[in-house]
Design an enzyme around this catalytic site. Structure first.
Site, short mmCIF file in Angstrom:
data_model
loop_
_atom_site.label_atom_id
_atom_site.label_comp_id
_atom_site.label_asym_id
_atom_site.label_seq_id
_atom_site.Cartn_x
_atom_site.Cartn_y
_atom_site.Cartn_z
N GLY A 261 -6.76 3.92 10.97
CA GLY A 261 -7.42 2.65 10.65
C GLY A 261 -7.57 2.33 9.18
CB THR A 262 -6.22 3.81 6.02
OG1 THR A 262 -4.94 3.99 6.62
CG2 THR A 262 -6.93 5.12 5.90
N GLY A 263 -5.48 0.91 7.12
CA GLY A 263 -4.98 -0.44 6.79
C GLY A 263 -5.94 -1.53 7.23
CB CYS A 264 -7.92 -1.96 10.37
SG CYS A 264 -6.62 -1.79 11.58
CE LYS B 142 -1.51 -1.52 3.83
NZ LYS B 142 -2.16 -1.87 5.11
CB THR C 117 -5.41 8.38 7.36
OG1 THR C 117 -4.31 8.80 8.18
CG2 THR C 117 -5.60 9.35 6.21
#
Ligand SMILES: Nc1ncnc2c1ncn2[C@@H]1O[C@H](COP(=O)(O)OP(=O)(O)O)[C@@H](O)[C@H]1O
Ligand SMILES: Cc1ncc(COP(=O)(O)OP(=O)(O)O)c(N)n1
Length: 267
Positions: free
Chosen positions: A206-209, A173, A204
């Protein structure tokens, strides 16, 4: 209804971790279940405490889920200790889990370390080889590929190295570290870019979760890996674009942007 399980830590502020995963899964139309690896005392400004569950209790949760409502996909997020990673690997193998998405969570945006050094080795040895796809951000990609990532070309080289090392698809990402929100999927078919417009939103958390849970939901519904990623990226762009602004730090997204508040009971 298709089902998905998140194995991850709780974020008391609701923007990342189990809470983000469940909101994402619901909005993406699957039934959401959870096995909690840790409690965090956390808000938009940082993490002030972490309390891990025991390996035995994590196994108990996984037994309870898998023997009753079998998940069509499994997403794994924050797992800070080797003992817990070993418990997950053992149970996923025992229950022949499918559509495994591993988000190798290492450090929160706020700077808190969410995994021990020893556990990174266990993650590499035991869990990554079982995954269908892993979703590192740039710093996590550097740890997994053992090289610096400073350009789109570096992303391709690193993703290929991770793909060859662990034998699973890799979604590297670009969101936090590069100029655009361009992510790279590396599979047996080679590299494929997913281009995204960078949304001017500082919130942003928690974008990965969220992205990894959206991908798991899409795989549970039977989409191909490419479609699951493409649709997952659309979801995160809409959640970020909803411009929720809560908390004093990097705030959460609006996971439920598509949920209506004016429903009525039909008689
Ligand atoms: N400002 C942004 N605008 C649009 N997409 C973003 C933005 N920030 C992150 N993303 C996207 O969110 C997803 C998660 O990426 P990233 O934020 O790098 O993960 P992590 O939270 O693990 O660090 C990726 O698809 C990334 O491209
Ligand atoms: C409990 C918990 N799990 C994971 C994270 C990290 O979440 P991530 O989606 O990588 O988001 P950022 O930390 O980059 O915002 C977390 N903070 N808490």
């Amino acid at each position: 209804m298709k089902t998905a399980l998140t194995i991850a830590g709780s974020d008391s502020s609701g923007g990342a971790g189990i809470q983000a995963d469940i909101k994402t899964m619901i909005t993406n139309g699957v039934y959401a279940m959870s096995a909690v690896t840790a409690l965090t005392a956390q808000n938009t400004t940082g993490v002030t405490g972490i309390m891990d569950v025991t390996g035995d209790f994590l196994k108990q949760q996984l037994d309870a889920v898998f023997t009753d409502i079998y998940p069509d996909a499994v997403k794994i997020g924050m797992v800070s200790q080797s003992e817990l990673i070993e418990a997950i690997a053992e149970k996923l193998k025992e229950y022949k889990a499918k559509n495994i998405v591993v988000d190798p969570v290492m450090v929160a945006t706020s700077g808190a370390k969410l995994i021990s050094d020893e556990a990174i080795d266990t993650l590499k040895e035991k869990l990554l080889p079982m995954a269908d796809v892993i979703t590192p951000n740039i710093p996590e990609g550097e740890v997994l590929s053992d090289r610096k990532i400073e350009s789109p070309d570096d992303m391709v080289t690193a993703a290929k190295a991770i793909f060859e090392k662990y034998g699973c698809a890799v979604l590297l990402k670009g969101g936090h570290a590069m100029n655009d929100a361009n992510d790279l999927l590396y599979t047996e078919e080679g590299p494929q870019w997913f281009y995204g417009k960078k949304i001017d939103n500082p919130n942003t958390h928690g974008t990965g979760c969220t992205l990894s849970s959206a991908i798991a939901s899409n795989l549970a519904k039977g989409m191909s890996m490419k479609d699951a990623v493409e649709k997952g990226k659309e979801y995160i762009s809409l959640a970020l674009g909803a411009m929720l602004n809560l908390g004093a730090g990097s705030g959460p997204m609006n996971h439920g942007f598509a949920v209506t508040t004016d429903w009525e009971v039909t008689k």
